[in-house]
Write an enzyme that holds these catalytic residues in place. Structure first.
Site, PDB file in Angstrom:
ATOM      1  N   GLU A 126      -6.312 -10.648  -1.295  1.00  0.00           N
ATOM      2  CA  GLU A 126      -7.135 -10.381  -0.097  1.00  0.00           C
ATOM      3  C   GLU A 126      -8.614 -10.286  -0.476  1.00  0.00           C
ATOM      4  O   GLU A 126      -9.347  -9.419   0.023  1.00  0.00           O
ATOM      5  CB  GLU A 126      -6.684  -9.073   0.582  1.00  0.00           C
ATOM      6  CG  GLU A 126      -5.214  -9.057   0.950  1.00  0.00           C
ATOM      7  CD  GLU A 126      -4.780  -7.791   1.680  1.00  0.00           C
ATOM      8  OE1 GLU A 126      -5.644  -7.035   2.157  1.00  0.00           O
ATOM      9  OE2 GLU A 126      -3.551  -7.568   1.762  1.00  0.00           O
TER      10      GLU A 126
ATOM     11  N   ASN B 172       2.153  -5.276  -3.131  1.00  0.00           N
ATOM     12  CA  ASN B 172       0.740  -5.570  -2.839  1.00  0.00           C
ATOM     13  C   ASN B 172      -0.028  -4.273  -2.577  1.00  0.00           C
ATOM     14  O   ASN B 172       0.463  -3.396  -1.862  1.00  0.00           O
ATOM     15  CB  ASN B 172       0.698  -6.454  -1.574  1.00  0.00           C
ATOM     16  CG  ASN B 172      -0.658  -7.073  -1.312  1.00  0.00           C
ATOM     17  OD1 ASN B 172      -1.229  -7.711  -2.207  1.00  0.00           O
ATOM     18  ND2 ASN B 172      -1.174  -6.924  -0.099  1.00  0.00           N
TER      19      ASN B 172
ATOM     20  N   HIS C 211     -10.351  -5.984  -2.304  1.00  0.00           N
ATOM     21  CA  HIS C 211     -11.437  -5.734  -1.338  1.00  0.00           C
ATOM     22  C   HIS C 211     -12.530  -5.026  -2.138  1.00  0.00           C
ATOM     23  O   HIS C 211     -12.509  -3.803  -2.292  1.00  0.00           O
ATOM     24  CB  HIS C 211     -10.943  -4.873  -0.176  1.00  0.00           C
ATOM     25  CG  HIS C 211      -9.930  -5.577   0.666  1.00  0.00           C
ATOM     26  ND1 HIS C 211     -10.262  -6.673   1.432  1.00  0.00           N
ATOM     27  CD2 HIS C 211      -8.601  -5.375   0.862  1.00  0.00           C
ATOM     28  CE1 HIS C 211      -9.179  -7.103   2.070  1.00  0.00           C
ATOM     29  NE2 HIS C 211      -8.157  -6.341   1.736  1.00  0.00           N
TER      30      HIS C 211
ATOM     31  N   GLU D 201       0.808  -1.235   0.000  1.00  0.00           N
ATOM     32  CA  GLU D 201       0.000   0.000   0.000  1.00  0.00           C
ATOM     33  C   GLU D 201       0.839   1.282   0.000  1.00  0.00           C
ATOM     34  O   GLU D 201       0.622   2.173   0.821  1.00  0.00           O
ATOM     35  CB  GLU D 201      -0.976  -0.017   1.184  1.00  0.00           C
ATOM     36  CG  GLU D 201      -1.902  -1.216   1.147  1.00  0.00           C
ATOM     37  CD  GLU D 201      -2.845  -1.317   2.334  1.00  0.00           C
ATOM     38  OE1 GLU D 201      -2.884  -0.394   3.156  1.00  0.00           O
ATOM     39  OE2 GLU D 201      -3.537  -2.349   2.442  1.00  0.00           O
TER      40      GLU D 201
ATOM     41  N   ASP E  38     -12.379 -10.068  -0.925  1.00  0.00           N
ATOM     42  CA  ASP E  38     -13.702 -10.132  -0.296  1.00  0.00           C
ATOM     43  C   ASP E  38     -14.615  -9.176  -1.053  1.00  0.00           C
ATOM     44  O   ASP E  38     -14.138  -8.264  -1.740  1.00  0.00           O
ATOM     45  CB  ASP E  38     -13.688  -9.872   1.222  1.00  0.00           C
ATOM     46  CG  ASP E  38     -12.938  -8.620   1.662  1.00  0.00           C
ATOM     47  OD1 ASP E  38     -12.844  -7.665   0.868  1.00  0.00           O
ATOM     48  OD2 ASP E  38     -12.451  -8.612   2.812  1.00  0.00           O
TER      49      ASP E  38
HETATM   50  O1  9MR Z   1      -7.410  -8.085   8.464  1.00  0.00           O
HETATM   51  C1  9MR Z   1      -6.555  -7.147   9.092  1.00  0.00           C
HETATM   52  C2  9MR Z   1      -7.246  -6.603  10.343  1.00  0.00           C
HETATM   53  O2  9MR Z   1      -7.437  -7.630  11.290  1.00  0.00           O
HETATM   54  C3  9MR Z   1      -6.418  -5.472  10.916  1.00  0.00           C
HETATM   55  O3  9MR Z   1      -7.127  -4.882  11.993  1.00  0.00           O
HETATM   56  C4  9MR Z   1      -6.149  -4.450   9.844  1.00  0.00           C
HETATM   57  C5  9MR Z   1      -5.315  -3.305  10.382  1.00  0.00           C
HETATM   58  O4  9MR Z   1      -5.062  -2.359   9.398  1.00  0.00           O
HETATM   59  O5  9MR Z   1      -5.474  -5.062   8.765  1.00  0.00           O
HETATM   60  C6  9MR Z   1      -6.254  -6.005   8.143  1.00  0.00           C
HETATM   61  O6  9MR Z   1      -5.629  -6.519   6.991  1.00  0.00           O
HETATM   62  C7  9MR Z   1      -5.334  -5.563   5.968  1.00  0.00           C
HETATM   63  C8  9MR Z   1      -4.148  -6.099   5.216  1.00  0.00           C
HETATM   64  O7  9MR Z   1      -3.090  -6.332   6.096  1.00  0.00           O
HETATM   65  C9  9MR Z   1      -3.719  -5.123   4.142  1.00  0.00           C
HETATM   66  N1  9MR Z   1      -4.801  -4.794   3.264  1.00  0.00           N
HETATM   67  C10 9MR Z   1      -6.023  -4.396   3.898  1.00  0.00           C
HETATM   68  C11 9MR Z   1      -6.444  -5.410   4.943  1.00  0.00           C
HETATM   69  C12 9MR Z   1      -7.781  -5.012   5.547  1.00  0.00           C
HETATM   70  O8  9MR Z   1      -7.682  -3.821   6.276  1.00  0.00           O
END
Ligand code: 9MR
Length: 555
Positions: A266, A202, A238, A161, A268
């Site tokens: 990732e 990513n 997402h 990101e 969903d």
């Molecule tokens: O699924 C993850 C969640 O449990 C955490 O609270 C969150 C914190 O930012 O991160 C989520 O995973 C993220 C991933 O690492 C990167 N892309 C976005 C995902 C969803 O926020």
């Protein structure tokens, strides 16, 4: 090292070698998900199908059972992030991530490493590292972590990101203190520490062709030109219901054409809650599109869902009112999205309907309610539920749905004959033949200690309407807490209600008082509520209202 772990290690190494030979960077050479599972179906197509997971979930045995048999690949959802692995400068801790990696290895599952450098879930000490030390700190973090997991992860999301939506660099601490070069430096450090892992950039919102994915494209192309080590691009995906980018396949292809792998990392697909059948069908179609786009590009090496069950999705906590984004519901039932994925991956679709349910028997008949039971159906995969219809002449109208082989009908009209039939359905939405009919007549109205005024006005453009409903207690006893039930005659749906909450599984609506208007005084006390709704064709008023199970007169 235990024999089990040695075996897992050997598998991972062998997988790595095979992957390098095949140039696929992620084909599940040693993954061994159960036959017919998403993981196995994907493996037969030369891809992986995986799920993210997180440590707290591993104490949920039914969850782990599906996680370890359905998926060929695991992503560690949180505990490989900097916050967990180097919480204080120079102090490393991999215990939680190791737990997940060991679980994956003992089940023959591939692991994606996520993530080495990210501005989020970054311990605060990193922000106060002096400018001239941060590059060294970042390299040290990458080297330490990638060395720890060497041979155990097939991919690393090296940097996560790093771009804004408009394609400019995100102003993270790394960007500000090290400059543009930090991403290339991160990839070099990761390659040196684990030459066997495929190295990914990513990001989210880079699934379609847009300013952000163009910026990523330009960066990775220049990396390849300069010999900076990079192997793949992770598209997080997402996504929002009905919004799979139309350029998804073309976008995957353009990265592949550079000589890079692509992974959907990732996935969903979230919706506004509550779920309903139409949204589930749209979601299934959306998932099918994503799977088909990946299948269409050889270098799209696999797909990971961001956890597999709505029970553990991150969506509702970040997007209030949205959710139901994953292929399994919160009770681990497979949703239409699951079947769409399986079918896209080549599963034989289930076309066998459930057996015909038994003829219902009716009991507990009042002026507005009746309890029904019938002999359950069976199905080759599993009965998902039952549809309950009112038969009038040759027309069967859906009244309600039930998960079990019984239901209680409410909102019936007093002194009226009903014929009810039932059909079973399975998760692939195959409907059984129709059961025999039960006939009963509701009791005459109790005389009515309530009166309902229902005023609907259709909006100018048609299709939408607003209704105001007022309830008068004509009896001698105060009412404390009420539910008003009615059945729409022409497919009308409530879309928003005020001064009451509601459920509407099918034609029948139950409106229940809000916390502040549950009391209706005796001998003429009134409460009211309202709602917006939709209709098509005509919008006839309901012909009966039952207050707490007793029919009301209509004013
Ligand atoms: O699924 C993850 C969640 O449990 C955490 O609270 C969150 C914190 O930012 O991160 C989520 O995973 C993220 C991933 O690492 C990167 N892309 C976005 C995902 C969803 O926020």
């Amino acid at each position: 090292m235990s024999p089990q772990r040695q075996f897992g290690r050997a598998c991972a190494l062998a997988a790595g070698l095979l992957l390098i030979a095949a140039g696929l960077g992620g084909a599940p050479a040693m993954a061994d998900p159960a036959p017919g599972s998403l993981g196995a179906l994907a493996a037969a197509k030369g891809k992986f199908f995986g799920s993210a997971t997180d440590n707290p979930e591993l104490s949920d045995a039914p969850y782990v059972q599906i996680l370890t048999t359905e998926f060929g690949q695991i992503t560690v959802g949180n505990t490989m992030k900097w916050q967990y692995t180097e919480p204080a400068r120079g102090q490393f801790n991999y215990s939680q991530a190791d737990t997940i990696v060991n679980l994956a290895q003992s089940n023959g599952q591939l692991v994606r490493g996520h993530t080495l450098v990210w501005h989020n879930q970054l311990p605060s000490w990193v922000n106060s590292v002096p400018n001239n030390e941060l590059l060294g700190v970042m390299r040290n973090h990458i080297t330490h972590e990638a060395t720890h997991f060497r041979g155990k992860v097939i991919h690393w999301d090296v940097v996560n990101e790093a771009f804004e939506e408009n394609g400019t660099r995100r102003q993270t601490v790394f960007q500000q203190k090290i400059g543009d070069s930090y991403i290339a430096e991160a990839f070099r450090a990761a390659r040196a520490a684990d030459p066997g892992a495929k190295l990914y950039y990513n990001d989210y919102n880079i699934e379609g062709i847009n300013a952000k994915s163009d910026a990523v494209y330009n960066m990775v192309r220049s990396f390849l030109q300069q010999g900076i080590p990079i192997d793949g691009v992770g598209m997080q995906a997402h996504l929002i219901l009905g919004q799979v980018p139309s350029s998804l396949q073309q976008n995957i292809q353009r990265f592949a054409d550079l000589g890079l792998d692509v992974a959907i990392t990732e996935l969903d697909i979230r919706m506004n809650l509550p779920r309903d059948t139409a949204k589930d069908m749209q979601q299934a179609d959306d998932y099918r599109r994503v799977v088909n786009a990946c299948l269409a590009v050889t270098r799209c090496v696999g797909i990971t869902v961001w956890d597999y069950t709505d029970k553990y999705s991150w969506i509702p906590s970040v997007f209030p009112g949205q959710g139901a984004a994953l292929p399994y519901d919160e009770n681990f039932n497979k949703k239409p999205a699951y079947h769409a994925i399986a079918n896209a991956l080549g599963a034989t679709p289930d076309t066998t309907p459930p057996s015909t349910p038994g003829t219902p028997s009716a009991s507990g008949i009042t002026s507005s309610t009746a309890s029904l039971m019938w002999t359950a159906s069976t199905d080759n995969v599993g009965v998902a539920g039952y549809n309950i219809y009112r038969r009038q002449g040759t027309t069967d109208t859906l009244l309600t749905q039930s998960n079990a082989n019984s239901t209680t009908l409410t909102g019936l009209t007093p002194n009226t004959q009903y014929q009810i039939v039932v059909r079973a359905r399975d998760a692939a939405n195959n409907l059984s033949a129709t059961s025999g009919a039960v006939t009963f007549t509701t009791l005459p109205s109790a005389g009515g200690s309530c009166r309902v005024a229902y005023r609907a006005s259709n909006w100018g453009g048609g299709g939408g309407f607003t209704a105001e409903v007022s309830i008068t207690n004509t009896g001698p006893t105060a009412i404390n807490g009420w539910s008003l039930v009615w059945t729409f005659g022409n497919g009308q749906r409530v879309s928003y209600m005020w001064n009451a909450s509601y459920t509407q599984p099918a034609a029948t609506v139950t409106a229940t008082n809000a916390s502040y208007n549950g009391s209706i005084g005796a001998n003429g006390g009134t409460q009211s509520f309202g709602f917006n709704g939709t209709f098509s064709g005509g919008n006839p008023n309901p012909t009966a209202f039952a207050l707490n199970g007793t029919n009301c007169t209509i004013a």
